[in-house]
Motif scaffolding. Structure first.
Motif, PDB file in Angstrom:
ATOM      1  N   ILE A 228       0.854  -1.188   0.000  1.00 18.98           N
ATOM      2  CA  ILE A 228       0.000   0.000   0.000  1.00 18.98           C
ATOM      3  C   ILE A 228       0.888   1.236   0.000  1.00 18.98           C
ATOM      4  O   ILE A 228       1.838   1.332   0.791  1.00 18.98           O
ATOM      5  CB  ILE A 228      -0.932   0.026   1.232  1.00 18.98           C
ATOM      6  CG1 ILE A 228      -1.877  -1.179   1.218  1.00 18.98           C
ATOM      7  CG2 ILE A 228      -1.733   1.326   1.278  1.00 18.98           C
ATOM      8  CD1 ILE A 228      -2.682  -1.349   2.504  1.00 18.98           C
ATOM      9  N   SER A 242      -5.327   1.076   7.985  1.00 18.18           N
ATOM     10  CA  SER A 242      -4.571   0.227   8.909  1.00 18.18           C
ATOM     11  C   SER A 242      -5.185  -1.164   8.989  1.00 18.18           C
ATOM     12  O   SER A 242      -4.480  -2.175   9.023  1.00 18.18           O
ATOM     13  CB  SER A 242      -4.538   0.877  10.301  1.00 18.18           C
ATOM     14  OG  SER A 242      -3.868   2.123  10.255  1.00 18.18           O
ATOM     15  N   SER A 245      -4.389  -3.079   5.801  1.00 26.38           N
ATOM     16  CA  SER A 245      -3.007  -3.563   5.862  1.00 26.38           C
ATOM     17  C   SER A 245      -2.921  -4.814   6.725  1.00 26.38           C
ATOM     18  O   SER A 245      -2.252  -5.791   6.364  1.00 26.38           O
ATOM     19  CB  SER A 245      -2.108  -2.461   6.427  1.00 26.38           C
ATOM     20  OG  SER A 245      -0.826  -2.957   6.742  1.00 26.38           O
ATOM     21  N   GLN A 246      -3.601  -4.786   7.866  1.00 25.75           N
ATOM     22  CA  GLN A 246      -3.554  -5.919   8.778  1.00 25.75           C
ATOM     23  C   GLN A 246      -4.180  -7.166   8.158  1.00 25.75           C
ATOM     24  O   GLN A 246      -3.643  -8.276   8.264  1.00 25.75           O
ATOM     25  CB  GLN A 246      -4.287  -5.555  10.073  1.00 25.75           C
ATOM     26  CG  GLN A 246      -4.069  -6.520  11.220  1.00 25.75           C
ATOM     27  CD  GLN A 246      -2.648  -6.490  11.752  1.00 25.75           C
ATOM     28  OE1 GLN A 246      -1.975  -5.469  11.694  1.00 25.75           O
ATOM     29  NE2 GLN A 246      -2.179  -7.626  12.240  1.00 25.75           N
ATOM     30  N   THR A 248      -4.691  -7.909   4.943  1.00 26.55           N
ATOM     31  CA  THR A 248      -4.073  -8.410   3.711  1.00 26.55           C
ATOM     32  C   THR A 248      -2.588  -8.731   3.878  1.00 26.55           C
ATOM     33  O   THR A 248      -1.999  -9.377   3.003  1.00 26.55           O
ATOM     34  CB  THR A 248      -4.213  -7.363   2.586  1.00 26.55           C
ATOM     35  OG1 THR A 248      -3.533  -6.160   2.974  1.00 26.55           O
ATOM     36  CG2 THR A 248      -5.672  -7.070   2.277  1.00 26.55           C
ATOM     37  N   ALA A 250      -0.359  -6.432   3.766  1.00 26.75           N
ATOM     38  CA  ALA A 250       0.367  -5.480   2.918  1.00 26.75           C
ATOM     39  C   ALA A 250       1.078  -4.437   3.770  1.00 26.75           C
ATOM     40  O   ALA A 250       0.443  -3.793   4.612  1.00 26.75           O
ATOM     41  CB  ALA A 250      -0.600  -4.781   1.962  1.00 26.75           C
ATOM     42  N   PRO A 251       2.372  -4.233   3.559  1.00 34.71           N
ATOM     43  CA  PRO A 251       3.064  -3.141   4.241  1.00 34.71           C
ATOM     44  C   PRO A 251       2.634  -1.809   3.642  1.00 34.71           C
ATOM     45  O   PRO A 251       2.072  -1.751   2.539  1.00 34.71           O
ATOM     46  CB  PRO A 251       4.536  -3.430   3.955  1.00 34.71           C
ATOM     47  CG  PRO A 251       4.519  -4.139   2.641  1.00 34.71           C
ATOM     48  CD  PRO A 251       3.256  -4.960   2.636  1.00 34.71           C
ATOM     49  N   VAL A 252       2.915  -0.730   4.373  1.00 36.31           N
ATOM     50  CA  VAL A 252       2.479   0.604   3.959  1.00 36.31           C
ATOM     51  C   VAL A 252       3.681   1.537   3.861  1.00 36.31           C
ATOM     52  O   VAL A 252       4.419   1.724   4.823  1.00 36.31           O
ATOM     53  CB  VAL A 252       1.456   1.193   4.952  1.00 36.31           C
ATOM     54  CG1 VAL A 252       1.011   2.583   4.493  1.00 36.31           C
ATOM     55  CG2 VAL A 252       0.262   0.262   5.110  1.00 36.31           C
ATOM     56  N   ILE A 262      -0.703   5.251   8.934  1.00 38.87           N
ATOM     57  CA  ILE A 262      -0.587   4.069   9.787  1.00 38.87           C
ATOM     58  C   ILE A 262       0.468   4.405  10.833  1.00 38.87           C
ATOM     59  O   ILE A 262       1.461   5.078  10.542  1.00 38.87           O
ATOM     60  CB  ILE A 262      -0.194   2.810   8.987  1.00 38.87           C
ATOM     61  CG1 ILE A 262      -0.168   1.572   9.885  1.00 38.87           C
ATOM     62  CG2 ILE A 262       1.119   2.990   8.256  1.00 38.87           C
ATOM     63  CD1 ILE A 262       0.038   0.254   9.116  1.00 38.87           C
ATOM     64  N   HIS A 268       3.923  -3.176  10.040  1.00 41.57           N
ATOM     65  CA  HIS A 268       3.675  -3.032   8.607  1.00 41.57           C
ATOM     66  C   HIS A 268       4.063  -1.653   8.071  1.00 41.57           C
ATOM     67  O   HIS A 268       3.981  -1.422   6.864  1.00 41.57           O
ATOM     68  CB  HIS A 268       2.199  -3.272   8.298  1.00 41.57           C
ATOM     69  CG  HIS A 268       1.795  -4.706   8.386  1.00 41.57           C
ATOM     70  ND1 HIS A 268       0.551  -5.160   8.002  1.00 41.57           N
ATOM     71  CD2 HIS A 268       2.471  -5.821   8.795  1.00 41.57           C
ATOM     72  CE1 HIS A 268       0.473  -6.468   8.189  1.00 41.57           C
ATOM     73  NE2 HIS A 268       1.621  -6.891   8.685  1.00 41.57           N
TER      74      HIS A 268
END
Length: 561
Positions: A228, A242, A245-246, A248, A250-252, A262, A268
């Motif tokens: 992301i 946020s 991200s949690q 999936t 996916a880091p941000v 985030i 992440h």
């Protein structure tokens, strides 16, 4: 025969008579405006006449550019539009740089100015005359219009606030001719029962069309290496982003304006790192990039467009961002928070989704370490100072910064924040002189919020006169100045390009004495420990404190603005 009470007649609007200036101020009050930043002048006094009667606070800066930056800071921390009030001509044009910064950062600021009388041709030599000041501001803002009759004094501000709430929130300018301000006019005031009709609109939850959501959700659900990228347009979507991200894995990565979307302490969170090669290399390997509220601009990457061979899903309130700087496999036009919640619902309805692999999760830890190591090398000169600031400031505190090396090499990545709108940095347009007046605006908007300004000696002197404003405000305000005697980033570029070192080496004033002259406090902090102590003390002291920090370990040809 029917029984019961006869229907009560609808309340009728009351008629009011007054000047155009009163109508304008009544309109602003009806839109929820409680503060304006501006300087009174000969041609806008009919507006100032009515501000106090409506309970609107006036914060008077020492320069209209400071008014614009203060309104910017106010808007960022409150989520409400900032309002700037200037004279015609020089007053308005003094604020133009701040309008450019608000446009670049997509911040809702309403600029109001007086103007020449209706029908008055240019060239007659009127006071503050400009060939076409509305045209000048139209080239900088989302739009600039003249309120040539009384009806427009209600219509144009309402239009501006509606667009702030429903579109990409960029600044606008309304010019009010002198004769319209002074004219006696009548208007209807909604009855008391019609509460909220003109109040500031909440951000409209504009959703994306279902087919696009379904397609985007399938792309994200099938991703094995999702990432992301969050920009300033994602700030109001922090909780949804946020959670996405949690769920999936996916880091941000964020832009400067997306910093804190985030919590930067979250596993992440890769931070505001698009300018670092290690982050860009990682993005090149993503199979799906979800870009939320970001232009993916050169001013965030510092090296041109990102190389994104995977599928790009873009979420933006501005449909013009669909393919800008990165073509979208699927573009979702709408409010970021609403669209991300749609995506979460669509993903939740997909049975048997396969989470990202443990190998990818382990890789994220290594990527975060590489990003941090690259930043540590690039910003080593300012690490101790930035860490000292973070240690001295409460988690909820706001740091305003300038377009200076300590900010973009040091604080942009190194100053970790837990939530959005706690790091205010002039990206894109990259004005100098932003930090101090933006901090003032933040203090006005949220009086109980601790605020610290970080700048360089060059940047501060673009707006050092706003110390007078901060002194009158009377709120604690540490202003940390990294002093290297000039424009250090310019020196760096001169050295790199082989340009003769002209115009960048400038002696600094005695900032401690300057602070005293304004009625502020001034100190010199020669070590990170003393910086931390002085900032903590300044947060308990009434009024601003200038904390001068000698440039840490300068190297030839390097420096800090």
């Amino acid at each position: 025969m029917t029984s019961g009470h006869a229907p009560r007649p609808a309340p009728r609007a009351a008629a009011v008579r007054g000047t155009g200036g009163r109508l304008l101020v009544d309109t602003l009050a009806g839109l929820g405006v409680d503060t304006v930043f501006g300087i009174p002048g000969i041609d806008n006094l009919e507006i100032f006449r009515h501000l106090g009667r409506n309970g609107i606070r006036v914060v008077t800066p020492r320069h209209e550019q400071g008014a614009g930056y203060a309104a910017h800071g106010y808007a960022r921390v409150t989520g409400r539009p900032g309002v700037v009030l200037t004279t015609a001509g020089p007053g308005l044009l003094n604020a133009a740089a701040a309008a450019g910064q608000a446009y670049s950062d997509s911040v809702p600021v309403l600029f109001l100015s007086a103007g020449p009388p209706v029908g008055q041709p240019p060239g007659d030599g009127l006071l503050h005359e400009v060939k076409d000041q509305s045209g000048a501001m139209d080239a900088i803002c989302a739009w600039s219009l003249r309120a040539t009759d009384a009806g427009l004094l209600k219509e144009l501000p309402a239009r501006a606030f509606h667009e702030f709430a429903t579109r990409r929130p960029r600044p606008v300018h309304i010019e009010i001719p002198a004769d319209v301000l002074a004219a006696e006019v009548s208007w209807a005031v909604p009855p008391e029962t019609d509460t909220g009709a003109e109040r500031t609109a909440a951000r409209t939850a504009r959703t994306a069309e279902p087919g696009g959501i379904a397609h985007a959700a399938r792309l994200i659900a099938g991703a094995r290496r999702p990432v992301i990228v969050a920009g300033g347009g994602a700030r109001a979507a922090s909780a949804a982003l946020s959670r996405l991200s949690q769920e999936t894995g996916a880091p941000v990565v964020t832009t400067a304006n997306g910093k804190g979307v985030i919590d930067e302490g979250h596993p992440h969170a890769l931070g505001a790192a698009l300018h670092l090669r290690s982050a860009r290399d990682f993005l090149r390997g993503a199979d799906v990039v979800l870009a939320v509220g970001t232009e993916l601009a050169d001013t965030d990457t510092w090296s041109g467009p990102l190389d994104l061979p995977g599928d790009v899903v873009r979420v933006d309130i501005d449909p013009g961002q669909r393919d800008r700087n990165a073509a979208a496999a699927r573009a979702l036009t709408g409010d970021a928070d609403a669209v991300l919640r749609q995506l979460l619902a669509a993903l939740g309805a997909m049975p048997g989704r396969t989470p990202v692999s443990e190998a990818y999760r382990r890789e994220l830890a290594r990527v975060r370490d590489r990003i941090d190591a690259e930043h540590a090398g690039q910003g080593a000169r300012w690490t101790a100072l930035v860490d000292a600031l973070r240690a001295a400031m409460p988690p909820e505190a706001v740091l305003t910064s300038d377009s200076s090396m300590v900010s973009h090499y040091g604080a942009l990545k190194g100053f970790r924040v837990p939530r959005p709108d706690t790091f205010l940095h002039p990206t894109g347009f990259a004005t100098l002189g932003f930090a101090l007046p933006a901090a003032i605006g933040a203090l006005v908007g949220r009086p109980g919020l601790p605020v610290v300004a970080l700048t360089g000696d060059g940047g501060l002197q673009f707006s050092v006169n706003e110390l007078a404003t901060a002194v009158l405000l009377g709120r604690p305000l540490p202003v940390v100045i990294v002093d290297n005697g000039g424009y250090g980033s310019v020196r760096t570029e001169q050295s790199r390009l082989g340009v003769p070192p002209l115009g960048a080496d400038l002696p600094s004033p005695d900032f401690t004495a300057l602070a005293a002259a304004y009625g502020a406090h001034g100190v010199v902090a020669a070590s990170p420990a003393s910086v931390s102590a002085e900032v903590a003390a300044a947060l308990e002291r009434r009024g601003p404190t200038l904390i001068t920090v000698p440039d840490p370990s300068p190297t030839p040809g390097d420096g800090n603005d």
